[in-house]
Design a protein around this motif. Sequence first.
Motif, mmCIF file in Angstrom:
data_model
loop_
_atom_site.group_PDB
_atom_site.id
_atom_site.type_symbol
_atom_site.label_atom_id
_atom_site.label_comp_id
_atom_site.label_asym_id
_atom_site.label_seq_id
_atom_site.Cartn_x
_atom_site.Cartn_y
_atom_site.Cartn_z
ATOM 1 N N GLU A 70 -6.823 2.840 3.777
ATOM 2 C CA GLU A 70 -6.327 4.198 3.602
ATOM 3 C C GLU A 70 -4.811 4.281 3.778
ATOM 4 O OE1 GLU A 70 -8.464 6.590 6.350
ATOM 5 O OE2 GLU A 70 -10.334 6.575 5.191
ATOM 6 N N TYR A 71 -4.231 3.242 4.345
ATOM 7 C CA TYR A 71 -2.783 3.211 4.530
ATOM 8 C C TYR A 71 -2.157 2.748 3.223
ATOM 9 C CZ TYR A 71 1.514 2.732 7.292
ATOM 10 O OH TYR A 71 2.769 2.884 7.824
ATOM 11 N N SER A 72 -1.433 3.617 2.561
ATOM 12 C CA SER A 72 -0.971 3.353 1.195
ATOM 13 C C SER A 72 0.534 3.120 1.090
ATOM 14 C CB SER A 72 -1.368 4.515 0.276
ATOM 15 O OG SER A 72 -0.817 5.737 0.754
ATOM 16 N N THR A 73 1.189 2.840 2.207
ATOM 17 C CA THR A 73 2.619 2.565 2.187
ATOM 18 C C THR A 73 2.878 1.210 2.824
ATOM 19 O OG1 THR A 73 3.139 4.917 2.378
ATOM 20 C CG2 THR A 73 4.899 3.353 2.892
ATOM 21 N N ARG A 105 -3.661 0.699 -4.889
ATOM 22 C CA ARG A 105 -3.424 1.090 -3.493
ATOM 23 C C ARG A 105 -1.960 1.456 -3.259
ATOM 24 N NH1 ARG A 105 -4.353 -2.642 1.951
ATOM 25 N NH2 ARG A 105 -3.760 -1.035 3.469
ATOM 26 N N TYR A 106 -1.073 0.545 -3.578
ATOM 27 C CA TYR A 106 0.355 0.792 -3.390
ATOM 28 C C TYR A 106 0.978 1.200 -4.726
ATOM 29 C CZ TYR A 106 -0.475 -1.824 0.933
ATOM 30 O OH TYR A 106 -0.962 -2.265 2.127
ATOM 31 N N GLN A 107 1.768 2.264 -4.702
ATOM 32 C CA GLN A 107 2.359 2.779 -5.926
ATOM 33 C C GLN A 107 3.745 2.205 -6.197
ATOM 34 O OE1 GLN A 107 0.532 4.738 -8.049
ATOM 35 N NE2 GLN A 107 -1.059 4.223 -6.542
#
Length: 331
Positions: A70-73, A105-107
Amino acid sequence: MSNTETAMSTTRCILVTAVVFVVGGCNEAFEPKGEFQEEYVVFAILTSVRDTQFIRFYKTYDPPAFNPLEYSTENSVTGAAIQISNGSTVYAFRETTLVRADRSRYQNDIQAYVAHPFPVERGETYTLSVQTGSGDDIEAELTVPGEAALTIGNIAAFRSPTAFRNGFITLFSALSPATFGFQVRAFLEYDLRENGVFVRKREELPTAVRDRLNCQEFRPLFHTLQRRRQLQPDLTTFDVLAYTTMLAKVWNTYSPFDVRMRQVVFELTEFDPALYAYLNTVNGFRDEFSIRTDEPDFSNIPGGRGIFGAMTKQSIAVSLPDTVGVTFLCN
């Protein structure tokens, strides 16, 4: 009351007291999430495949709940002074950005460090130095695997496979002292006519085939990451049946007038102890149906987490007659 009865009575009292104490302690709330401790994380894999080396540098993160996905940074660390030295040459890394292919997940794109040109020398010892700017500097060391001696056995089977239909093709690998793990792959290379021009193609050659119905329907087996054995050299075998199956597959997929067989290439990848241990640990438990609390972790970064490892690759080839296997049927 006898001394024995007194002792038994005392023991019962102690046990009852202990049980009450334990039961009473169960009122404390269960907290599955442990205390978070921020650490630096370094991923640096030196490779002889290219003359550009990359390093990724992060800090650990504390997810808000229990699911780390859930951590996306990403906690990329910028502004660090990173270098790798072999004692005579120092390679300084600069910051760079790599395009991220998977953005599920990561943008953002990948923040990394790069050094070019940095040709990795076989058998050399390298020291990684990371100055974080916060005083928590990192240093790690490795020795790159040296050149291996490769010898192909039963070469005649490549050119006359029908004479060795139930036999084996062998590759003997005399590994370097710095090598801890290795993997062997083989490729059948041929030229295919496309729009009037011959283009080099390759098919990976299995070590064996199982459940074979024909040259298109079978279950291939491949050599996987292995720990080096005590006896030298290490031996990898390929069934001649796997070789003839791949020949038949190519000849029965394309027109014989559009194919020219060229060679079989064996590729050996060697891993230093740290990278082998990391790969073996990460891929050691593949139980998708339960939570593995016993799954270990591996790191060789003093004062932090991550991996500083090395891998090398080399190859050896056997040339083939242009039409070897052209008469093979697919059954």
